[in-house]
Design a protein around this motif. Structure first.
Motif, short mmCIF file in Angstrom:
data_model
loop_
_atom_site.label_atom_id
_atom_site.label_comp_id
_atom_site.label_asym_id
_atom_site.label_seq_id
_atom_site.Cartn_x
_atom_site.Cartn_y
_atom_site.Cartn_z
N UNK A 1 0.81 -1.21 0.00
CA UNK A 1 0.00 0.00 0.00
C UNK A 1 0.84 1.26 0.00
N UNK A 2 2.12 1.13 0.26
CA UNK A 2 2.98 2.30 0.30
C UNK A 2 3.36 2.72 -1.11
N UNK A 3 3.55 4.00 -1.30
CA UNK A 3 4.00 4.50 -2.60
C UNK A 3 5.42 4.08 -2.89
N UNK A 4 6.14 3.68 -1.86
CA UNK A 4 7.51 3.24 -2.05
C UNK A 4 7.67 1.78 -1.71
N UNK B 1 -2.78 22.25 15.44
CA UNK B 1 -2.38 21.34 16.52
C UNK B 1 -2.73 19.90 16.21
N UNK B 2 -3.59 19.67 15.22
CA UNK B 2 -3.97 18.30 14.89
C UNK B 2 -3.08 17.72 13.80
N UNK B 3 -2.97 18.40 12.65
CA UNK B 3 -2.10 17.84 11.61
C UNK B 3 -0.62 18.02 11.94
N UNK B 4 -0.33 18.89 12.92
CA UNK B 4 1.05 19.07 13.36
C UNK B 4 1.44 18.18 14.51
N UNK B 5 0.56 17.27 14.91
CA UNK B 5 0.83 16.40 16.06
C UNK B 5 0.71 14.94 15.63
N UNK B 6 1.45 14.60 14.60
CA UNK B 6 1.49 13.24 14.07
C UNK B 6 2.92 12.73 13.92
N UNK B 7 3.88 13.64 13.96
CA UNK B 7 5.24 13.29 13.54
C UNK B 7 5.91 12.26 14.44
N UNK C 1 4.21 5.86 6.54
CA UNK C 1 3.84 6.71 7.67
C UNK C 1 4.77 7.92 7.77
N UNK C 2 6.06 7.68 7.70
CA UNK C 2 7.00 8.79 7.78
C UNK C 2 6.87 9.70 6.56
N UNK C 3 6.59 9.13 5.41
CA UNK C 3 6.40 9.94 4.20
C UNK C 3 5.31 10.99 4.41
N UNK C 4 4.22 10.57 5.04
CA UNK C 4 3.09 11.48 5.23
C UNK C 4 3.46 12.68 6.10
N UNK C 5 4.14 12.42 7.22
CA UNK C 5 4.42 13.51 8.15
C UNK C 5 5.61 14.35 7.69
N UNK D 1 16.17 1.80 4.08
CA UNK D 1 15.40 2.00 2.85
C UNK D 1 14.24 2.94 3.09
N UNK D 2 13.61 2.81 4.27
CA UNK D 2 12.50 3.71 4.59
C UNK D 2 12.97 5.15 4.66
N UNK D 3 14.14 5.39 5.24
CA UNK D 3 14.68 6.74 5.30
C UNK D 3 15.02 7.26 3.90
N UNK D 4 15.54 6.37 3.07
CA UNK D 4 15.97 6.77 1.74
C UNK D 4 14.79 7.23 0.89
N UNK D 5 13.67 6.50 0.95
CA UNK D 5 12.55 6.86 0.10
C UNK D 5 11.88 8.13 0.57
N UNK D 6 12.10 8.53 1.85
CA UNK D 6 11.52 9.79 2.31
C UNK D 6 12.12 10.96 1.57
N UNK D 7 13.42 10.88 1.26
CA UNK D 7 14.09 11.92 0.49
C UNK D 7 14.15 13.23 1.21
N UNK D 8 15.00 14.13 0.77
CA UNK D 8 15.05 15.50 1.26
C UNK D 8 15.13 15.58 2.76
N UNK D 9 14.09 16.18 3.31
CA UNK D 9 14.07 16.40 4.76
C UNK D 9 14.03 15.11 5.53
N UNK D 10 13.59 14.03 4.88
CA UNK D 10 13.53 12.75 5.59
C UNK D 10 14.90 12.32 6.03
#
Length: 668
Positions: free
Chosen positions: A141-144, A347-353, A368-372, A656-665
């Motif tokens: 289900x993940x894009x990566x 406070x709601x969409x900023x409290x998921x990270x 999950x990390x991609x989203x936040x 691999x999860x960190x790599x696919x996040x890219x950039x700020x990930x």
């Protein structure tokens, strides 16, 4: 005449005879069909229902569940792991691969290993049998997902069942984090801590007796309370919120019954209602991840993945900023109509990270990390009016709503998660650090105020004008400023610690200026009023923890006895004004003794208020701030690199999860 009288009679009998024959033939057909169906079931049914006959399973690994049940008999106190089904061997039999551990015995404690070997040698049914677990069903289900093998994912089409892992449940030892015990050397502190534990048991037993499985308890009317934030169904919110507190307090009988409920009943596939994405994340996902970190029990990790997946449809917006509400049955998401034209709330969409980032690390699923990370990148690039973050953002247009900024309701935990993401990442999430320092600098210069008598408080900004009101919720900032001072070395570090102590004092003043010794929901500052509520809608207290939270951090960082003294005063006020036969209740007016109660025992009373009270009277080693960071519901999450209980998935999958996040990930 006679003929006419006979003919109808004869015709009637003939018609009746034909009807009878038709009935008999129909019944014969039914009987034949039933007999045929029974024959088919007897002959073909075992192919579908007996694992020995299905799919040609190799005899060496057949009958998985029988083997597992036998292993449970060997040592029911053991959590016996086994790897998931990933591939097939060359001879066609299922091959079971973990990727980290190749030998079950290597993951057992020495004493458990010896007992297991002895029992196996004396049990003929277990000799020469390999232990294998019912595998997780992996879905893409993940894009990566093409880059990694997703771990810890549950098949949503079937009812959830417990899965086991190769990591043993930890117990305190000299080489690991202290998660139980931690008794202080001060005998008075020990007595106070014992009292808090007794309060926990009283609240828990009331919930168990009158509202088991419900979201919350009505302790006066002695029945369940299902709040709108949890939807319309029973989800055991109090059980999830209480799990880590029970475990930390060493209340193992109560913890065991709570775990059993999670295993048997926590199944979001059964829900058919709308839920708050924010509340579900901080209470359910955060609570499950916390107890997973504390115990190593994979049941909690997999349930956390299961719950978090139900929230993902809320992120399907043009900007990636999630909606506030999602129907977990059909995935339909929306925002509150009252929120500035249907905006999402900061406070709601900023409290998921914290939760989503850690969930990727322990499950191996990057989604999950991609989203936040996307949320963080998106809002970082937006222009901030006057340098402040407004409380509303339209998820369709990506534009800010009303220019209302607050460290209380609607804004609070967004700022909290910036500094805590920096801490939880082990000091690698530099974007979170930079966003925090920039935001808090503007907040300090524009919103931090002093009253006529010298009380420091945080006002709210509405269209460039200040409203001199501070929420009880905003009292968490005493702890936030203190944490920033201790974890980010800068020229303003000492100034921020001073601000932290002043805010802690102001929030204490909001308590001591009431007749109950408990603070109001909001308090104001004007020429004739300081640290007092003005409106009747601001005078209630619902067992909130934020004032105490600030004192907890200040105690840990400064060791000033007054913070323990203030906490003990709060214990006595809770006992006098909130304790009832069935548990603890909020009160409607803190300025009236023996006033009306709201008859609700909030789930966060377990997760936050009682936990902070217990920890403030414990030794600093118990849930050390060098090893753990609390989410906004006070569920401790381990700090990467500083905590042996971080429990990440295989390093290659996490990388691999960190790599696919890219950039700020990469900073995460």
């Amino acid at each position: 005449m006679a003929f006419g009288g006979v003919l109808p009679t004869s015709t009637k009998h003939r018609n009746a005879s034909w009807s009878l024959r038709r009935v008999l033939r129909s019944r014969e057909k039914v009987l034949i069909c039933i007999a045929g169906l029974i024959f088919l079931i007897v002959c073909i049914g075992p192919i579908f229902f007996l694992p020995d006959l299905r799919g040609g399973l190799n005899n060496r690994v057949d009958n998985v569940f029988k083997v597992y049940k036998q292993m449970q008999k060997v040592g029911p106190e053991l959590i016996l792991p086994a790897p998931p089904l990933l591939d097939k061997s060359e001879d066609g039999a299922p091959a079971f691969v973990r990727g980290i551990h190749n030998n079950l015995e290597d993951d057992l404690h020495h004493g458990d290993r010896a007992r297991l070997r002895e029992r196996m040698e004396n049990d003929d049914d277990l000799k020469n049998l390999r232990v294998i677990e019912k595998p997780l069903i992996l879905s893409q289900t993940s894009t990566a997902s093409s880059k990694v093998a997703l771990m810890g994912q549950m098949d949503e089409s079937v009812r959830l069942e417990e899965v086991v892992d190769s990591k043993p449940v930890p117990r305190n030892s000299g080489d690991g984090p202290v998660v139980q015990g931690g008794m202080d050397t001060d005998p008075v502190a020990r007595q106070h801590r014992d009292k808090v534990k007794e309060m926990m048991l009283h609240a828990w037993h009331g919930y168990k007796s009158y509202a088991w499985g419900k979201n919350e308890l009505r302790p006066i009317s002695k029945r369940g309370h299902t709040a709108g934030i949890f939807g319309r169904q029973d989800m055991g919110a109090s059980i999830i919120d209480a799990l880590d507190t029970l475990y930390i307090m060493g209340l193992m009988d109560e913890y065991t019954e709570a775990r059993a409920w999670v295993q048997e009943h926590l199944d979001f596939n059964e829900l058919r209602s709308e839920m708050s994405v924010f509340e579900t994340n901080i209470r359910f996902v955060g609570g499950l991840l916390s107890i997973f970190a504390l115990t190593g029990d994979p049941l909690y990790r997999d349930r956390a993945v299961h719950v978090a997946r139900k929230l993902l449809p809320a992120f399907s917006t043009a900007t990636g900023i999630p909606y506030a509400i999602v129907n977990v049955a059909n995935g339909v998401a929306k925002n509150y109509a009252w929120a500035s034209g249907g905006s999402s709330i900061l406070s709601e969409f900023g409290t998921l990270h914290l939760e989503f980032s850690y969930l990727t690390d322990v499950s191996g699923d990057p989604v999950f990390k991609e989203k936040v990370v996307h949320i963080r990148d998106f809002i970082n690039k937006l222009e901030k009016p006057g340098g402040l973050y407004p409380n509303y953002l339209n998820p369709k247009t990506g534009k800010w709503g009303q220019h209302h900024s607050s460290l209380g309701a609607l804004g609070d935990s967004f700022y909290e998660y910036l500094i805590k993401s920096w801490v939880q990442s082990g000091g690698t999430d530099t974007l979170a650090r930079d966003m925090y320092t920039q935001a808090i600098a503007v907040v300090t210069s524009r919103m931090l105020q002093k009253s006529k008598s010298g009380l420091t408080y945080l006002a709210e900004s509405k269209f460039d004008r200040l409203e001199h009101k501070m929420d009880h919720l905003a009292c968490f900032t005493a702890g936030m400023y203190a944490m920033g001072s201790k974890t980010i070395q800068s020229p303003v570090s000492q100034q921020h610690m001073t601000i932290a102590t002043e805010l802690g004092n102001t929030c204490h003043e909001s308590y001591v200026r009431t007749n109950t010794g408990l603070g109001p929901e909001s308090f104001r500052f004007s020429e004739g009023m300081e640290a007092r509520a003005l409106k009747s809608s601001e005078k209630y207290y619902i067992l909130r923890p934020e004032v105490l939270e600030g004192w907890f951090y200040l105690w840990r960082y400064t060791k000033q006895q007054k913070y323990r003294d203030w906490a003990w005063d709060m214990v006595q006020s809770l006992e006098k004004h909130c304790r009832v036969e069935g548990g603890f209740s909020g009160i409607q007016n803190v300025y009236i003794e023996n006033g009306h109660k709201d008859d609700v025992q909030q789930s966060f009373f377990f997760a936050e208020t009682l936990k902070y009270l217990y920890l403030i009277f414990s030794d600093d080693s118990l849930i050390s701030l060098d090893e753990w960071v609390f989410n906004t519901e006070a569920h401790p999450i381990p700090i990467r690199g500083n905590n042996a209980y971080y429990r990440a998935a295989a390093s290659s999958i996490a990388a691999a999860a960190n790599e696919v996040g890219g950039g700020a990930a990469a900073d995460n």
